[in-house]
Every structure is written in C-alpha cells, then in structure tokens.
Scaffold this active site. Structure first.
Site, short mmCIF file in Angstrom:
data_model
loop_
_atom_site.label_atom_id
_atom_site.label_comp_id
_atom_site.label_asym_id
_atom_site.label_seq_id
_atom_site.Cartn_x
_atom_site.Cartn_y
_atom_site.Cartn_z
N ARG A 13 -3.93 -0.90 12.97
CA ARG A 13 -5.10 -0.68 12.11
C ARG A 13 -6.32 -0.28 12.94
O ARG A 13 -7.12 0.56 12.52
CB ARG A 13 -5.41 -1.96 11.30
CG ARG A 13 -4.37 -2.24 10.24
CD ARG A 13 -4.54 -3.61 9.65
NE ARG A 13 -5.66 -3.71 8.73
CZ ARG A 13 -6.23 -4.86 8.38
NH1 ARG A 13 -5.78 -5.99 8.86
NH2 ARG A 13 -7.23 -4.87 7.54
N ARG A 60 -7.36 -15.46 10.54
CA ARG A 60 -7.86 -15.59 9.17
C ARG A 60 -6.73 -15.73 8.16
O ARG A 60 -5.61 -15.32 8.40
CB ARG A 60 -8.81 -14.44 8.83
CG ARG A 60 -8.16 -13.09 8.64
CD ARG A 60 -9.21 -12.04 8.34
NE ARG A 60 -8.59 -10.84 7.78
CZ ARG A 60 -9.25 -9.78 7.37
NH1 ARG A 60 -10.56 -9.75 7.44
NH2 ARG A 60 -8.61 -8.74 6.87
N ARG A 93 -12.84 6.25 4.39
CA ARG A 93 -12.22 5.94 5.68
C ARG A 93 -11.77 7.19 6.42
O ARG A 93 -11.26 7.10 7.54
CB ARG A 93 -10.98 5.08 5.44
CG ARG A 93 -11.15 3.59 5.72
CD ARG A 93 -9.89 2.93 5.24
NE ARG A 93 -9.55 1.70 5.90
CZ ARG A 93 -9.69 0.50 5.33
NH1 ARG A 93 -10.24 0.38 4.14
NH2 ARG A 93 -9.26 -0.57 5.96
N LYS A 130 -16.97 -7.11 6.49
CA LYS A 130 -17.49 -6.29 5.36
C LYS A 130 -17.28 -7.02 4.02
O LYS A 130 -18.18 -7.09 3.21
CB LYS A 130 -16.79 -4.93 5.29
CG LYS A 130 -16.90 -4.08 6.54
CD LYS A 130 -16.28 -2.70 6.33
CE LYS A 130 -14.79 -2.71 6.05
NZ LYS A 130 -13.94 -3.15 7.18
N ARG A 159 -2.14 -12.33 5.64
CA ARG A 159 -1.82 -10.98 5.18
C ARG A 159 -0.87 -10.32 6.17
O ARG A 159 -1.02 -10.47 7.38
CB ARG A 159 -3.12 -10.17 5.06
CG ARG A 159 -3.85 -10.45 3.78
CD ARG A 159 -5.21 -9.84 3.70
NE ARG A 159 -5.36 -8.51 4.30
CZ ARG A 159 -6.49 -7.83 4.27
NH1 ARG A 159 -7.56 -8.33 3.69
NH2 ARG A 159 -6.58 -6.64 4.83
P1 AMP Z 1 -8.77 -3.34 3.90
O1 AMP Z 1 -8.63 -4.61 3.13
O2 AMP Z 1 -10.01 -2.57 3.52
O3 AMP Z 1 -8.67 -3.54 5.38
O4 AMP Z 1 -7.55 -2.40 3.47
C1 AMP Z 1 -6.21 -2.82 3.63
C2 AMP Z 1 -5.30 -1.61 3.65
O5 AMP Z 1 -5.41 -0.88 2.42
C3 AMP Z 1 -5.62 -0.58 4.73
O6 AMP Z 1 -5.07 -0.94 5.99
C4 AMP Z 1 -4.98 0.66 4.13
O7 AMP Z 1 -3.57 0.64 4.24
C5 AMP Z 1 -5.32 0.52 2.66
N1 AMP Z 1 -6.64 1.14 2.34
C6 AMP Z 1 -7.76 0.49 1.93
N2 AMP Z 1 -8.78 1.36 1.76
C7 AMP Z 1 -8.29 2.59 2.06
C8 AMP Z 1 -8.85 3.88 2.10
N3 AMP Z 1 -10.14 4.12 1.79
N4 AMP Z 1 -8.05 4.92 2.46
C9 AMP Z 1 -6.75 4.73 2.76
N5 AMP Z 1 -6.16 3.51 2.77
C10 AMP Z 1 -6.90 2.44 2.42
#
Ligand code: AMP
Length: 220
Positions: A171, A127, A88, A13, A160
């Site tokens: 996740r 990654r 989400r 994404k 990360r």
């Molecule tokens: P991402 O980079 O989008 O995978 O987000 C990394 C982490 O940020 C996720 O595993 C969540 O802990 C938090 N996070 C990001 N977006 C959201 C969201 N819309 N709702 C809740 N937690 C979020």
C-alpha cells in the site's frame, strides 16, 4: 465545509474526518469504507473489490469515479463533504476537478497529512477495526479487547487484511507510485495545505480548523 484529506494509509485521515464530521455536521465520505461495506454485503462491487483490496492494490479508476459522482451529487453532500481516500490517482483528480466545475463548487480545501514511513508502518500494524461501527483504534487505546468503546459491540475487533505487514508495504508503494503524483498536481495549483500528522490528534484537528478558517477568508 468541503475538504479533501490526503495522506498515506494510516496517517489518521479517517480519525480526523470523523471528528470534523461531528463538529461541522458534514458527511465523511471514505471510499475505503464504501468498498469495505460492499465487500461485507457481498454486492457485485464488493466481490470485484475484495481481492484487489486484500492485495493492497487500487480499485480501477472508473469504478471509484462512478461511486464518487453518485455520492457528491446526492442530497447528503449538498452542504459539504469531507473526502477521505479520494482522489488517489491523476485520472481521479482530473475527474473530480471536472465534476466540481460542473457543480460550480470552488471552495474546496485540500489538506496533506505528513508523517514518516516508519511511523506509518508502526501505526498500521498496531491498529484494529470494529466490524460494527467501522471505527479504527490503536491497540494501545483499547482497554477491553472484547468490547468496542464507541458502539459497545462485543468481540467485534479485527485486523484488516490490508493492515498486515506485507500488504502495508504494498500500500505504501502504491501510495508513492500513484498518489504522490496527485499531490504534486494539487501542490502545483497552490491548493495544498500541509499538516503534521505526527502531532497529537486534537492538535491535528486544531491545525485543520485553522486552515479551514483561513480558507474561508481567502477562497471565493
Ligand atoms: P483506505 O481505507 O482508504 O486505505 O482504502 C482501502 C482500500 O480500498 C485501498 O487500499 C484500495 O484498495 C481501495 N480504495 C479506497 N479508495 C480508493 C481509491 N480512491 N481508488 C482506488 N482504490 C481505492
């Protein structure tokens, strides 16, 4: 262009959002990036989010919804946005619907990136992110591990915390439990376009652009 990109972690994404941002000159809004920036700067939000993110859990809805309200009503998003990582959960989807209605925005395209779980685990565990520009690379595409090919920062690559295998599993479970129902919600409204994320990056971009062109004809 107003687009929501859905899909499990690691499905591409962020990569597509950055390409679309450059092509259409609309901001890429990644809730994950906003939170990681807050963690880096050790803001009150960052302190709260750090532990939750490291576990692979979701940050509480009210916090995320508040962030998105501020961003989507800002000048930056007046001509469009690419949402990556939001909504989400069902409460987030409902809050977004309400906000878009208030802002009288109806031309939003929702895209779901599909991929197998095996491929996702493989991608996430291979990654690395750049501390400086936040771009993410697959280990196979980094020629020189000491220099970021995008911003030239030196020794800036890191894995990360949430890309470690045990956190990846968590996740994916969170995605299946909390985010999949959100997808059903969009699909039931006939709003979801499916794109095969296992295709090469440029083909995925083309598929999204085609869907966008069609939506411009059919969405009012
Ligand atoms: P991402 O980079 O989008 O995978 O987000 C990394 C982490 O940020 C996720 O595993 C969540 O802990 C938090 N996070 C990001 N977006 C959201 C969201 N819309 N709702 C809740 N937690 C979020």
């Amino acid at each position: 262009m107003r687009i929501i990109l859905f899909g499990s972690p690691g499905v591409g994404k962020g990569t597509q959002a950055k390409i679309l941002q450059a092509k259409y000159n609309v901001p890429h809004i990644s809730t994950g990036d906003i939170l990681r920036e807050a963690v880096k700067k050790q803001t009150p939000l960052g302190m709260k989010a750090h532990e939750i993110m490291s576990r692979g859990d979701l940050v509480p809805d009210d916090i995320i919804i508040g962030i998105i309200k501020d961003v989507l009503t800002s000048e930056e998003c007046q001509n469009g946005f690419i949402l990556d990582g939001f909504p989400r959960t069902l409460p987030q989807a409902a809050a977004l619907d309400k906000l878009l209605k208030e802002l009288e925005i109806t031309d939003v395209l929702s895209i779901y990136f599909t991929a197998t779980e095996e491929e996702i685990v493989n991608r996430l565990s291979n990654r690395r992110a750049c501390h400086e520009c936040n771009n993410i690379f697959s280990l196979s595409e980094i020629k020189d591990l000491t220099k970021c090919p995008v911003c030239n920062a030196e020794n800036s690559f890191y894995e990360r915390n949430d890309d470690k295998v045990e956190v990846i599993k968590k996740r994916l479970q969170v995605f299946n439990d909390s985010t999949k129902p959100t997808l059903d919600y969009y699909e039931e409204q006939g709003k979801l376009i499916f794109v095969n994320a296992l295709k090469p990056v440029d083909e995925v971009t083309e598929d999204i652009m085609k869907a966008f062109d069609i939506s411009r004809v059919t969405v009012h």
